[in-house]
Design an enzyme around this catalytic site. Structure first.
Site, PDB file in Angstrom:
ATOM      1  N   GLY A   1       0.804  -1.224   0.000  1.00 47.57           N
ATOM      2  CA  GLY A   1       0.000   0.000   0.000  1.00 47.57           C
ATOM      3  C   GLY A   1       0.830   1.264   0.000  1.00 47.57           C
ATOM      4  O   GLY A   1       2.018   1.241  -0.322  1.00 47.57           O
TER       5      GLY A   1
ATOM      6  N   LEU B   1       0.380   3.650  -2.134  1.00 44.84           N
ATOM      7  CA  LEU B   1       0.748   3.478  -3.546  1.00 44.84           C
ATOM      8  C   LEU B   1       1.294   4.747  -4.173  1.00 44.84           C
ATOM      9  O   LEU B   1       0.860   5.851  -3.863  1.00 44.84           O
ATOM     10  CB  LEU B   1      -0.473   2.990  -4.326  1.00 44.84           C
ATOM     11  CG  LEU B   1      -1.082   1.671  -3.847  1.00 44.84           C
ATOM     12  CD1 LEU B   1      -2.242   1.271  -4.750  1.00 44.84           C
ATOM     13  CD2 LEU B   1      -0.043   0.557  -3.773  1.00 44.84           C
TER      14      LEU B   1
ATOM     15  N   HIS C   1       4.226   1.601  -8.052  1.00 46.82           N
ATOM     16  CA  HIS C   1       3.198   0.560  -7.984  1.00 46.82           C
ATOM     17  C   HIS C   1       2.270   0.637  -9.204  1.00 46.82           C
ATOM     18  O   HIS C   1       1.907  -0.384  -9.788  1.00 46.82           O
ATOM     19  CB  HIS C   1       2.330   0.749  -6.735  1.00 46.82           C
ATOM     20  CG  HIS C   1       3.061   0.641  -5.430  1.00 46.82           C
ATOM     21  ND1 HIS C   1       3.254   1.720  -4.597  1.00 46.82           N
ATOM     22  CD2 HIS C   1       3.640  -0.417  -4.807  1.00 46.82           C
ATOM     23  CE1 HIS C   1       3.909   1.326  -3.517  1.00 46.82           C
ATOM     24  NE2 HIS C   1       4.164   0.041  -3.615  1.00 46.82           N
TER      25      HIS C   1
ATOM     26  N   GLN D   1       7.717  -9.508   7.638  1.00 48.04           N
ATOM     27  CA  GLN D   1       8.905  -9.083   6.892  1.00 48.04           C
ATOM     28  C   GLN D   1       9.532  -7.820   7.457  1.00 48.04           C
ATOM     29  O   GLN D   1      10.460  -7.275   6.866  1.00 48.04           O
ATOM     30  CB  GLN D   1       8.598  -8.952   5.399  1.00 48.04           C
ATOM     31  CG  GLN D   1       7.729  -7.781   5.025  1.00 48.04           C
ATOM     32  CD  GLN D   1       7.359  -7.818   3.548  1.00 48.04           C
ATOM     33  OE1 GLN D   1       6.556  -8.641   3.126  1.00 48.04           O
ATOM     34  NE2 GLN D   1       7.957  -6.957   2.749  1.00 48.04           N
TER      35      GLN D   1
ATOM     36  N   GLY E   1       8.593  -5.181  -8.957  1.00 51.37           N
ATOM     37  CA  GLY E   1       9.457  -4.089  -9.377  1.00 51.37           C
ATOM     38  C   GLY E   1      10.936  -4.453  -9.249  1.00 51.37           C
ATOM     39  O   GLY E   1      11.360  -5.095  -8.286  1.00 51.37           O
TER      40      GLY E   1
ATOM     41  N   LEU F   1      11.206   5.837  -6.396  1.00 55.73           N
ATOM     42  CA  LEU F   1       9.984   6.033  -5.613  1.00 55.73           C
ATOM     43  C   LEU F   1       9.866   4.901  -4.593  1.00 55.73           C
ATOM     44  O   LEU F   1      10.162   3.749  -4.885  1.00 55.73           O
ATOM     45  CB  LEU F   1       8.756   6.037  -6.530  1.00 55.73           C
ATOM     46  CG  LEU F   1       8.687   7.149  -7.565  1.00 55.73           C
ATOM     47  CD1 LEU F   1       7.345   7.093  -8.297  1.00 55.73           C
ATOM     48  CD2 LEU F   1       8.869   8.524  -6.927  1.00 55.73           C
TER      49      LEU F   1
HETATM   50  P1  AMP Z   1       5.992  -2.485  -1.672  1.00 56.97           P
HETATM   51  O1  AMP Z   1       4.618  -1.915  -1.546  1.00 56.97           O
HETATM   52  O2  AMP Z   1       7.081  -1.538  -1.333  1.00 56.97           O
HETATM   53  O3  AMP Z   1       6.119  -3.845  -1.010  1.00 56.97           O
HETATM   54  O4  AMP Z   1       6.188  -2.756  -3.226  1.00 56.97           O
HETATM   55  C1  AMP Z   1       5.266  -3.513  -3.961  1.00 56.97           C
HETATM   56  C2  AMP Z   1       5.816  -3.761  -5.340  1.00 56.97           C
HETATM   57  O5  AMP Z   1       6.038  -2.505  -5.983  1.00 56.97           O
HETATM   58  C3  AMP Z   1       7.164  -4.495  -5.329  1.00 56.97           C
HETATM   59  O6  AMP Z   1       7.193  -5.431  -6.408  1.00 56.97           O
HETATM   60  C4  AMP Z   1       8.149  -3.386  -5.537  1.00 56.97           C
HETATM   61  O7  AMP Z   1       9.350  -3.800  -6.140  1.00 56.97           O
HETATM   62  C5  AMP Z   1       7.364  -2.472  -6.474  1.00 56.97           C
HETATM   63  N1  AMP Z   1       7.904  -1.127  -6.427  1.00 56.97           N
HETATM   64  C6  AMP Z   1       8.101  -0.343  -5.327  1.00 56.97           C
HETATM   65  N2  AMP Z   1       8.685   0.828  -5.673  1.00 56.97           N
HETATM   66  C7  AMP Z   1       8.855   0.789  -7.024  1.00 56.97           C
HETATM   67  C8  AMP Z   1       9.423   1.683  -7.981  1.00 56.97           C
HETATM   68  N3  AMP Z   1       9.913   2.856  -7.625  1.00 56.97           N
HETATM   69  N4  AMP Z   1       9.439   1.293  -9.272  1.00 56.97           N
HETATM   70  C9  AMP Z   1       8.938   0.085  -9.655  1.00 56.97           C
HETATM   71  N5  AMP Z   1       8.397  -0.792  -8.799  1.00 56.97           N
HETATM   72  C10 AMP Z   1       8.365  -0.460  -7.503  1.00 56.97           C
END
Ligand code: AMP
Length: 282
Positions: A33, A35, A39, A63, A149, A186
């Protein structure tokens, strides 16, 4: 219109049964979240290649390395649903912690090798939490494709290994890292930087890209990385937990002729920042 928020697993399963009965493909974008465009880029990729898109929102306690970090993690569920509506997301799945880990839950998924260095060294238990929740989310959503990502490079390699080793019928789709105009990757955690810290944060990608460029130009790796780490410390991005060149798939020592990655983790304003970039070894 906001994306529909689904909480009970039974409700999600009813939707999935319906979609699968019509032969529709399902894409999942797992998130915690808060976002941002990073995301959303994953969601757009899912939207273009799948009939149905599920975004999961679960701040996974297993985690986190500290209860304080878990408590402070931004939670903006309704704003998230509003961002996802216009993108045509079919469900924002927000399971309760008790449904994900009911009393008596006793199974931990642990991937060795790729999880051991770097993040694994500095965040003990983190990747067991990731591998376990990703397995649960895949089982809950029964997705055909899952979008991750490259921002979280080591996590992406862990997920690839997991799916390959356990023969999970899901295709992992990597998506490029989305950056702010000044180069900072980001991240939901960027919200916790002070305005002053945020303006200094651009030194992180700058040092990372500059080091990658020097290594590609044939400058010595060790000296280049030592100088880049010193630059970060001087910019107040400290401590630098690691700044290392690694094999892009295995995260072991880099080898000529194989895809190589430069990865960094460092602290600024009490916020832990991670980043990485491809390096073409000369
Ligand atoms: P998180 O909410 O941080 O667990 O991220 C969820 C998904 O979004 C994961 O697959 C991350 O690698 C991806 N993600 C987070 N930040 C970025 C970004 N700046 N660019 C691309 N993907 C991202």
């Amino acid at each position: 219109m906001s994306a529909p928020i689904i909480r009970p697993l039974a409700e999600l399963r009813a939707l999935i049964r319906d979609w699968k009965s019509r032969g529709e493909t399902i894409g999942v974008v797992p998130t915690m979240g808060a976002l941002h465009e990073g995301h959303l880029s994953l969601v757009r990729a899912a939207r273009t290649s799948c009939d149905r898109v599920i975004v999961t929102l679960f701040v996974n306690p297993r985690q986190f390395n500290s209860s304080e970090d878990f408590a402070k993690y931004p939670r903006t569920e309704h704003a998230d649903a509003a961002l996802l509506g216009p993108l045509g997301v079919d469900a924002l799945f927000v399971p309760d912690g008790d449904e994900v880990y009911p009393p008596g839950h006793a199974t931990v998924i642990s991937v060795s090798g790729v999880t051991e260095p770097l993040e694994g060294q500095h965040r003990p238990g983190h990747f067991d939490g990731v591998a376990t929740v990703v397995t649960l989310l895949f089982n809950m959503t029964q997705a055909d494709r899952a979008f991750f990502g490259e921002k979280d490079w080591q996590q992406l390699q862990l997920v690839r290994r997991l799916v390959q080793d356990l023969k999970m019928p899901v295709e992992i789709v990597p998506c490029p890292c989305v950056r702010d105009e000044d180069g900072l990757a980001l991240s939901s955690r960027n919200q916790r930087l002070s305005p002053e810290g945020r303006s200094r944060a651009a030194a992180l990608p700058r040092a990372l890209f500059e080091a990658a460029r020097k290594i590609e130009a044939g400058e010595p790796v060790e000296a280049t990385l030592t100088a880049a780490a010193a630059e970060l410390e001087a910019a107040g991005i400290t401590p630098v937990e690691y700044l290392e060149l690694r094999d892009g798939d295995t995260l072991e020592a880099p080898q000529a002729g194989r895809a190589t990655r430069l990865l960094v983790a460092a602290w600024l304003d009490g916020v832990r920042l991670i980043d990485n970039v491809a390096v073409n070894l000369p």
